[in-house]
Structure formats: structure tokens, C-alpha cells
Write an enzyme that holds these catalytic residues in place. Sequence first.
Site, short mmCIF file in Angstrom:
data_model
loop_
_atom_site.label_atom_id
_atom_site.label_comp_id
_atom_site.label_asym_id
_atom_site.label_seq_id
_atom_site.Cartn_x
_atom_site.Cartn_y
_atom_site.Cartn_z
CD GLU A 122 -6.43 -37.55 17.56
OE1 GLU A 122 -6.65 -37.12 16.41
OE2 GLU A 122 -6.91 -38.59 18.00
CD GLU B 248 -11.08 -37.99 16.44
OE1 GLU B 248 -10.15 -37.17 16.45
OE2 GLU B 248 -11.48 -38.56 15.39
#
Length: 878
Positions: free
Chosen positions: A553, A456
Site C-alpha cells: 500500500e 493493518e
Amino acid sequence: MHLHLLALLALCGAGCVVAGPSYSLRGSWLVSNRNGSLKFPGTVPGCVHSALYQRGLIQDPYYRFNDLNYRWVSLENWTYSTEFKLPFNVREWQKAKLIFEGVDTVAEILFNNVIIGKTDNMFTGYSFDITKVVRDRNSLQLRFQSAVHYAKLQSKAHTRYPVPPACPPKEQKGECHVNFIRKEQCSFSWDWGPSFPSQGIWKDVRIEAYNISHLDYLTFLPIYDNTSQEWTVEIEASFDVVSSKPVGGQVTVAIPQLQTWQTYNIELRQRQRTVKLLVKINKIAVEPWWPHGHGNQTGYNMTILFVLDGDLNIEKSAKVYFRTVQLIEEPINGSLGLSFYFKINGLPIFLKGSNWIPADSFQDKVTPELLRLLLQSVVDANMNTLRVWGGGVYEQDEFYELCNKLGIMVWQDFMFACALYPTEQSFMKSVRAEVVYQIRRLKSHPSIIIWSGNNENEVALSNNWFHVSPSYLKTYTEDYVTLYVKNIREIVLQEDKSRPFIASSPTNGVQTVAEGWVSENPYSNHYGDVHFYDYFNDCWNWKVFPKARLVSEYGYQSWPSFSTLEKVSSKVDWSYSSSFSLHRQHHANGNNDMLQQAQLHFILPQRTDPLRKFKDTIYLTQVMQAQCVKTETEFYMRSRSEIVYGEGHTMGALYWQLNDVWQAPSWSSLEYGGKWKMLHYFARRFFAPLLPVGFEDRGVFYVYGVSDLHRDYNTRLTVRLYTWSSLKPLCSLVTARTVIKAGAATILYKEPVPKLLKRCKGCMRETCVISFQLSTDSDLFSPTNHHFLSSLKNARGLAKANITVNISQKGGLFVFYLKTSAIAPFVWLDVGSIPGRFSDNGFLMTKKTHSVLFYPWKLTSKSELRQALSVTSLTDIY
């Protein structure tokens, strides 16, 4: 096979010297604090928290608020010391090395009171020359510095510009500046875990002595040549050459099952110490390694024998697996952008699975037995993939070996997560050593299908998560490219040509590259992978989910079972609003988010007894989580074969997260220790190889058939409508045979809901539920799925079900025979702390009787199970 091995061994005569002695320093060491007021034995491998607990100097670190109470442990500087006598005559050997496979983290090392080196990276091995200081009797000391203080000092020293985030959100109750230390990032806290930045020697430590030459590392990689259609095993061995003269010899590589036996002449010099071999595999049928559900996990025994001058013999054995992996990014008809999916051995495979975090805050507690239990639960739930998330650790060898054996594909992040990082020379040097070390250690594992630079961090830059000044953005982007592209990527390309690399997750893949490695929108549904979280919109509404290429995710929180929490809490803690419940929740507003999502479709627990209400609330959070993740996953599963408004061709669903690091609310489907939550039982069904998926769109009810099977199947869909008030189906229909193609999703059934209800006289949305199942001509059945026509809080006709259970034993298994007086949604069987799992749980019981198996993980009995058993269904909590 045995003849080849005998021939190998015959190359080395009776007087042959095996590589020099190796002496492990595992075992009991002395641990002391800075001023010497605390001295106690500690085990190596291990950490200081475990040592304190084992000596009774602290309570269980996980008990109640001890993560705060024991913060002093991480702020102290600890020393590990040992004294030992070598079991060999050190004067007979030209060189001696002290080798650490893992030090956590910042330490000064003294051997016989001489400083021989320092460590500052948890993720790499260290080797120190002790030839001049080693004796028969020796002392060894590691003087650790608090990781918290070290990170703070490193941050202060970085004066040119800040590197955010400085500290975690207050809900995490963590430590600051974790991005300045190469240590397990979540050890400073995370939104699902505590702050325990421990110190210690967390992997093996040993002394090795040798003459002539020493094998420093050996790594290998099978490579497939598409042109010649041949396999080659690339072998790289690096030696420390002590001899001043060249060292000649031979190396023989044998893979008997593949009729491969090749010998090479080699010569080692002090400046040319690396041997690279290309071993061609004979043109016989090599059986490839396949992911779980797609074939066998075939591996071959390989022996590598070095016979060198001076009668030196070094032999290594390993398992070699053959498989190819391709990341396919290509145009899709009817859609902008590119695909993003994996081919294993040329076959497109939908990634079904979850995300792996460390299995404990203290790595010495992550035993091979625990890994086996957790990873067996992965394949038992029909998963084929785990993403090893970038804020934890590169897992131990046993983890990857188990993934190889079980057929679990691994998406491997490098250990960088949710932060920007410095690019000072010393930091980059440490990172490069870490990356080289880990690739050489791990690249021979077929389970690893991709390297990802970080978790991320691209989107953190692109969306400016840390609210940095625009004037710094160019600098941060340059640092990002320096770290992940110019360093990590370059090392990956040099060390491992067999699998793809992406710089971040989520990413837009080649589109991110085209945009200079930081994409304007890394969450694009047209490229790469996506992470998606939404706690506010209704999770039963599939239209809120991204129709992305691959979703790596996504998820919803729940609480672990009461039996798991009970071990680390006291009676005063057993309510949803207690200080303990608030303390254990590390995600902002997480406890409220669960209830708000639950009350969209369920009545919140009504019972007045506080403990009963707490247990009911735990149950309801697990129901909510399971139903939310089911709805979202089934949307991704059915989106694989279609493009709708330019979006689709989804080829992966990895929910967040598989396991827990302690006993607390989180996104996991396995509780701390491995107990299955309701979500994991749901995953076993929604990841089944043949699955019917039902959903509504504009008042029309659809059923898709989703297949992960390798051939087309003729299927029939059976649809039944039940009224909530009766165990007899009101009506049923069976469709004509329809072919579901291998690896595809196909529409099997479509009917407006009003028409369906009208046909089944007496049905309204609030009074009926739909169940459906697939069957084939080959006695292959899907799980039974169901579709709720209204929120269950509006369901009419639901009665409290009286469910009785009889238990019988069959060999090592137990059969639970259930009998119900009424339809029962979300039937939950719980046997407390008795370790094991059921064949099914959390199910909708629409028949009067139902039986499930219980697989115990340890010896138990019928009487123990009966005493521990509780049965809950939805109406029990009102």
C-alpha cells in the site's frame, strides 16, 4: 472430448432423476418500514437504498449531501416479504431447504409466519430446513434490524473491556462500532467512502427440494507433488442424506483435454456425508495458468457426475486451472532479515498492481459489465495483481472468474480492517462459518495467491493506534491471536494447503510468527510487506520511500474529473473550497495536503473564473498524484535487483487504490464508473514490461533498465535533452548495447548532471528536460520516460502551447491527431462523460505532432467526441 462426455451421460439411463427442483425467489419483493408507513416494491438481490431510489422515494444517494440526508434509512428496521406458489408438488419431495447466498445483515426469517432462523453475517451463506412448514402457496418474511443499532447493542453488551475504535474520525461522517458486526466494514464509512450501512438480500435466494440425497457443496483444489512431479485434483463433496439407508453409487470425474477419466464407488450415510476424491492427472503436458504478462491463462473443463441409488443423477461442471504458488522468505546476501516474494510455477514474479475496494456502496449496482470494465483496465495498464482489501467484501464469483481469465493475481484479505475485534463465542462461531464458507467458495481460483488475515491490525496493536491502556494490551494481543491464528489460520491450513497465509498486512512474515504474531515493528524494511504514506515530504525525492521487500500500500490523493463530479453536484458546489468539496473529502486535511504537495513543484491555478479555476485545480491534483506515484513506483521497480545499505530486493508495488466507491477525492486511479485518471495512464507506462527509470543521486543522473520479460535482451538507451522553448532536441546520445537480464533491473547509464548539461550546450536545469527510451534488437521498445531537472514552477522557456486536434475514425476506434506550437507537459485529453479510454494521456509532448487512439466503451461518433473534447496542458492553468 465429446466421446468422453457422451460416455459420462450414458452412465445415467433414460429414467434417471436429476437432483430435485430448484426455485429462485429473485425478483420483486415488498419492502416496508417498521410502522408500515412506507411500502414499496424492491428487487432481490438488492438493498433498501436501491429500492427507495428506484421507486422515486429518495434522490440519488450519492447526490450532494444525501449520505447525511438519508442516514434515517440505515437507522430504520426494514422488512422484505414475498408470497409465491411453488411450480412443483412439494409433497413429492422428502426434504425442502431455503437457501440464502447472502443476507445483509441482521435478520429474523419467517416462513409461513413461523420463525425458522436468524442471520447476523453478511459474508456467509445460510440454509434453513423448511420441510415441515412449506406448502404449495407460501409467504416469506425477513425482518431486518438496523446494522447501526445492532452494532451499538453488541458493543454495549461487551462489558468486560472496550474494543476500539468506537467510532470513525469525524471527517468520515460515519457510524460507530462496525467491528461488532460481520458486515462490509467500509459501509459504516471510510476515509474515501460514504456511510451507507444498508439492509437487504444481496445475493441469490432459492428453495431446493430433494429425495434421497442433496449436494450441499462441492469444492476442489489442484495440488502439485514436487517429488513425483504429478498433479492431483482434490475434490470434496458434502451431501445431505435424507435416506435412512446407506446411499451407494458412483462418481465419475472427466477432464477430457488431459485424457483423465476416473470412476469411484461411493457410499453416503447420514453421519458420513462427505466424499473426498484424489484425481491423479495423467502424465501428459499440463499447461499451467500464468499471471498476465507471463504466459497463458490455460484452464481445462472438468465434469463431475454422481450417479446414486434411486436413479439420482447430480452433475457439476467447472474450470480447473493448474499453477503453483510459493511465498519465498529466505536469507539475502548483504542484508539482514529475509526476502518476501512470490514464485508462480517456480518463476519469481514482481507484483505490479493496486488495491481493490468495493466498486459501489450498493452491491446490486456492481454488475458483471462493470467488473469487466474495471478488471480489463487493470491488465490494460500492465498490472498483474490486485489486493482485495479487508474492509470491503469477498467479491462475487464473476470477479474471481474474470481474474482467472485475465491473469490477475489476487492477494485476498479476510474482511477485518483497521480495528480490534471481540472474541466472544457467538462472534467467533460466526467468523468460523464465514471463513469456511469463503475458502470453499474461492479456493479453486488460481488467481488467488495468498490469504491474509486482516488489514493493518497487527500494526494497529504494535503501534497502539487506538491509545489503549497498557494494562489491556496483553488482552488485546491474546484476542488478536485467538481470532487470526487459532481460528482463521487453523481453518486455512485445514481447508487449503495450496497457498500461503499471513495473519496481517503489513507483516514481517515468519519474523512476526517468531515474535508471537505481533511484531515490534511490522513496518520493517527487512521482512514482509510494508504500507507507506507520507503527504508532507516532497514526493519527487525518492529517498523518502522505504526500500522494503514488498510494498502493498502507498499512494496520494487526487480529485476525480469534473464530468464525474457534475453528476452529483450543483453549480454552487463547483469550487475547491465549497461546502460540497469539504464534505466529500473524508481524509483529515486531505484537500490542503494535495495543494501543499502540488505547490512544491507547480504553480497553483491562477485563473479568476471560479469554475475554470476549479477544473484547473482538479487537473493539477491529478498531475500531482500521477507524478508522485510514478516516482515512488519507479523507485520500487528499480530496487528489485539490488541491496543498498542492507535494504532492497523489492518484489512488489501495489499502490493504493485502484477504484472508487463513489464520486469523491481519493487515492484511486480509476474514477467511480471506471474513467481513467491521469495516474492510470501513468501506470500503463511505469508498469510496462520493459521500462527505463531515471533518477538523480547526489548530482548524478542514472537510468536503470527494468525488465519483466522472460529472456535477456540486448538493449540500447536513447537519451535526449530538450529545452523547454523548442520542439527540436538540443542533443541526444545512444548508449552501447547492454544486456538486461530477465526479471531484473540493470544500470544502463550514469553521468553527473553538470557534465551532461555542459555537453548539451545551452542547457541549465531550469531550461531543459531529459527524455529517454529503450530499444532492443527485436523491435521491442519501452515507453518514453522523462526526468525533470528542476521543479516545473521554476522552468524557464515554457510557452503556452496551442494544441489543435483532428479526429478520424478507424473501424470501432478513433484516432486523435494532435499538433502543438510548443513543448507541452501533462497534455490531458478529456471527452467528458463519453465512456472510453485513450491509448495514452497525461503525456509530455515534445514533438510537433502526436497521435493517440480512443477506445470507446459504448457507441459514439466523431461529432460527439469533438463537441465533448477539452485539451489541457500545464501552462493552461496559469
